[in-house]
Design an enzyme around this catalytic site. Structure first.
Site, PDB file in Angstrom:
ATOM      1  N   SER A   1       0.872  -1.184   0.000  1.00  0.00           N
ATOM      2  CA  SER A   1       0.000   0.000   0.000  1.00  0.00           C
ATOM      3  C   SER A   1       0.903   1.227   0.000  1.00  0.00           C
ATOM      4  O   SER A   1       1.538   1.518   1.016  1.00  0.00           O
ATOM      5  CB  SER A   1      -0.872   0.018   1.254  1.00  0.00           C
ATOM      6  OG  SER A   1      -1.572  -1.182   1.387  1.00  0.00           O
TER       7      SER A   1
ATOM      8  N   LYS B   1      -7.129   1.759  -2.464  1.00  0.00           N
ATOM      9  CA  LYS B   1      -6.659   1.345  -1.132  1.00  0.00           C
ATOM     10  C   LYS B   1      -6.733   2.504  -0.130  1.00  0.00           C
ATOM     11  O   LYS B   1      -7.072   2.307   1.045  1.00  0.00           O
ATOM     12  CB  LYS B   1      -5.228   0.806  -1.235  1.00  0.00           C
ATOM     13  CG  LYS B   1      -4.589   0.412   0.075  1.00  0.00           C
ATOM     14  CD  LYS B   1      -5.236  -0.797   0.736  1.00  0.00           C
ATOM     15  CE  LYS B   1      -4.610  -1.056   2.099  1.00  0.00           C
ATOM     16  NZ  LYS B   1      -5.181  -2.213   2.778  1.00  0.00           N
TER      17      LYS B   1
ATOM     18  N   LYS C   1       0.901   5.576   8.173  1.00  0.00           N
ATOM     19  CA  LYS C   1       1.515   5.716   6.837  1.00  0.00           C
ATOM     20  C   LYS C   1       0.424   5.844   5.758  1.00  0.00           C
ATOM     21  O   LYS C   1       0.497   6.716   4.885  1.00  0.00           O
ATOM     22  CB  LYS C   1       2.398   4.493   6.605  1.00  0.00           C
ATOM     23  CG  LYS C   1       2.997   4.315   5.245  1.00  0.00           C
ATOM     24  CD  LYS C   1       2.203   3.406   4.332  1.00  0.00           C
ATOM     25  CE  LYS C   1       2.061   1.988   4.800  1.00  0.00           C
ATOM     26  NZ  LYS C   1       1.370   1.131   3.835  1.00  0.00           N
TER      27      LYS C   1
HETATM   28  P1  NAD Z   1       5.822  -6.029   7.322  1.00  0.00           P
HETATM   29  O1  NAD Z   1       6.608  -4.917   7.868  1.00  0.00           O
HETATM   30  O2  NAD Z   1       5.421  -7.167   8.212  1.00  0.00           O
HETATM   31  O3  NAD Z   1       6.597  -6.695   6.065  1.00  0.00           O
HETATM   32  C1  NAD Z   1       7.408  -5.985   5.165  1.00  0.00           C
HETATM   33  C2  NAD Z   1       8.536  -6.903   4.730  1.00  0.00           C
HETATM   34  O4  NAD Z   1       9.342  -6.203   3.773  1.00  0.00           O
HETATM   35  C3  NAD Z   1       9.469  -7.309   5.886  1.00  0.00           C
HETATM   36  O5  NAD Z   1       9.662  -8.718   5.908  1.00  0.00           O
HETATM   37  C4  NAD Z   1      10.766  -6.563   5.580  1.00  0.00           C
HETATM   38  O6  NAD Z   1      11.929  -7.234   6.033  1.00  0.00           O
HETATM   39  C5  NAD Z   1      10.698  -6.501   4.065  1.00  0.00           C
HETATM   40  N1  NAD Z   1      11.564  -5.458   3.513  1.00  0.00           N
HETATM   41  C6  NAD Z   1      11.644  -4.165   3.892  1.00  0.00           C
HETATM   42  N2  NAD Z   1      12.573  -3.513   3.158  1.00  0.00           N
HETATM   43  C7  NAD Z   1      13.077  -4.426   2.292  1.00  0.00           C
HETATM   44  C8  NAD Z   1      14.086  -4.371   1.283  1.00  0.00           C
HETATM   45  N3  NAD Z   1      14.744  -3.238   1.032  1.00  0.00           N
HETATM   46  N4  NAD Z   1      14.346  -5.503   0.590  1.00  0.00           N
HETATM   47  C9  NAD Z   1      13.688  -6.654   0.844  1.00  0.00           C
HETATM   48  N5  NAD Z   1      12.731  -6.766   1.792  1.00  0.00           N
HETATM   49  C10 NAD Z   1      12.436  -5.667   2.515  1.00  0.00           C
HETATM   50  O7  NAD Z   1       4.531  -5.379   6.647  1.00  0.00           O
HETATM   51  P2  NAD Z   1       3.156  -6.093   6.252  1.00  0.00           P
HETATM   52  O8  NAD Z   1       2.208  -5.984   7.390  1.00  0.00           O
HETATM   53  O9  NAD Z   1       3.421  -7.409   5.631  1.00  0.00           O
HETATM   54  O10 NAD Z   1       2.624  -5.042   5.156  1.00  0.00           O
HETATM   55  C11 NAD Z   1       3.160  -4.985   3.837  1.00  0.00           C
HETATM   56  C12 NAD Z   1       2.299  -4.022   3.025  1.00  0.00           C
HETATM   57  O11 NAD Z   1       0.948  -4.518   3.001  1.00  0.00           O
HETATM   58  C13 NAD Z   1       2.228  -2.608   3.628  1.00  0.00           C
HETATM   59  O12 NAD Z   1       2.200  -1.659   2.612  1.00  0.00           O
HETATM   60  C14 NAD Z   1       0.910  -2.630   4.388  1.00  0.00           C
HETATM   61  O13 NAD Z   1       0.360  -1.338   4.515  1.00  0.00           O
HETATM   62  C15 NAD Z   1       0.075  -3.534   3.496  1.00  0.00           C
HETATM   63  N6  NAD Z   1      -1.023  -4.222   4.173  1.00  0.00           N
HETATM   64  C16 NAD Z   1      -0.842  -4.802   5.401  1.00  0.00           C
HETATM   65  C17 NAD Z   1      -1.910  -5.430   6.018  1.00  0.00           C
HETATM   66  C18 NAD Z   1      -1.759  -6.068   7.385  1.00  0.00           C
HETATM   67  O14 NAD Z   1      -2.801  -6.388   8.000  1.00  0.00           O
HETATM   68  N7  NAD Z   1      -0.553  -6.267   7.892  1.00  0.00           N
HETATM   69  C19 NAD Z   1      -3.166  -5.507   5.393  1.00  0.00           C
HETATM   70  C20 NAD Z   1      -3.304  -4.953   4.117  1.00  0.00           C
HETATM   71  C21 NAD Z   1      -2.225  -4.314   3.523  1.00  0.00           C
END
Ligand code: NAD
Length: 296
Positions: A95, A170, A238
């Site tokens: 997102s 979104k 965010k």
């Molecule tokens: P998270 O922080 O758990 O996961 C992000 C992942 O990206 C981590 O494993 C991190 O190590 C990895 N990462 C970060 N920088 C990196 C890089 N430079 N190279 C490789 N990997 C890298 O976040 P999440 O909860 O999984 O959310 C991910 C996206 O989905 C976000 O944009 C969030 O807003 C969206 N989202 C989350 C949810 C939820 O309920 N958690 C629901 C819908 C949407």
């Protein structure tokens, strides 16, 4: 089709697992080792950089926290853009700000690759079940090609318009969710202080007009005082920041979004930014001096 998956966090890990379970050949990358090892145990191969993922994949999926990480992973040094093959498809499911999606899409197009922005809604449980709601921006022919893959991770995938439209959708989703949690919280704090069991209130109203997916998902967590994420307050901050920036840039005042943003900022000051966004109830509890929980 060989799929590369970058970003194996709360959402990305179960999404990648579902692709693997559906039989796709998978190459994964994350800067954290634990989830990469889990995917390798499930039969995926691992890559040391985003560039390596792109060099070896027909389709690259990214699931990263926000715009800066997506720009770094796709456009940065050793990134997807450096390795992407002619004709391959990059799908960013994070997102992020719609304008960043557009910029990333343009750069990939200049290298002969296609791009979709395809953020999701539904949170970790639906990521695990493979029943996410996926909102997509991009070219229709590219969407049609990718739809079978998206539907291994989601129950629905809707093409909303050009690149960036997925993330505009979104932002709309996140405004509705944030306001809904706030409304449920305010109402349940009122019921609690009035001496009425909030669980009874929930059971009485969830089937009526006030009921919602948000209420059904968050009220059991609130009643159990379970604020483990799920979806962290800092990620919702965010999203609301992206909503405020986008809205102001195109001339749309969003007063309710601004107000909920300040509730979340107050919780951040108290060190609660890693709580699930259901923890928003704590802001309203602080105002009224009561706690919403299950009766012993
Ligand atoms: P998270 O922080 O758990 O996961 C992000 C992942 O990206 C981590 O494993 C991190 O190590 C990895 N990462 C970060 N920088 C990196 C890089 N430079 N190279 C490789 N990997 C890298 O976040 P999440 O909860 O999984 O959310 C991910 C996206 O989905 C976000 O944009 C969030 O807003 C969206 N989202 C989350 C949810 C939820 O309920 N958690 C629901 C819908 C949407």
């Amino acid at each position: 089709m060989k799929i590369g998956f970058i970003g194996l966090g709360i959402m990305g890990k179960p999404m990648a697992k579902n692709l693997r379970a559906a039989g796709y050949e998978l190459l994964v990358h994350d800067i954290v080792a634990g989830p990469v090892d889990e995917l390798v145990a499930a039969g995926a191969a691992k890559a040391d950089s985003a560039r390596e993922v792109a060099e070896q994949s027909d389709c690259v999926i990214t699931m990263l926290p926000n715009s800066p990480e997506v720009e770094e992973v796709i456009l940065g040094e050793n990134g997807v853009l450096e390795g992407v093959r002619d004709g391959s498809i990059v799908v960013d499911m994070s997102s992020i700000a719609p304008l960043v999606s557009q910029r990333v899409g343009e750069k990939l197009k200049a290298k002969g690759a296609e791009f979709l922005d395809a953020p999701v809604s539904g949170g970790e449980p639906k990521a695990v079940d493979g029943t996410l709601a996926i909102m997509v921006g991009g070219d229709e022919a590219v969407f049609n090609k990718l739809e079978p893959i998206l539907l291994k991770m989601g129950a629905s995938a809707v093409l909303c318009g050009e690149i960036g439209s997925g993330n505009v959708t979104k932002l709309a989703n996140q405004i509705v969710v944030a306001l809904n949690i706030s409304a449920v919280s305010e109402a349940m704090v009122l019921a609690t202080k009035a001496g009425v069991d909030p669980e009874k209130v929930f059971n009485a109203i969830k089937g009526g007009l006030a009921g919602s997916t948000v209420m059904n998902a968050k009220m059991p967590m609130i009643l159990d005082r379970n604020f483990n994420p799920g979806f962290r307050i800092e990620l919702h901050i965010k999203d609301l920041q992206n909503a405020l920036d986008t809205a102001h840039e195109i001339g749309v005042p969003v007063p309710l979004t601004g107000e909920v943003m300040e509730f979340m900022q107050a919780l951040k000051v108290q060190g609660k930014e890693k709580n699930d966004h259901g923890g928003l109830v704590q802001f309203f509890e602080g105002l009224a001096g009561v706690e919403v929980h299950r009766k012993a």
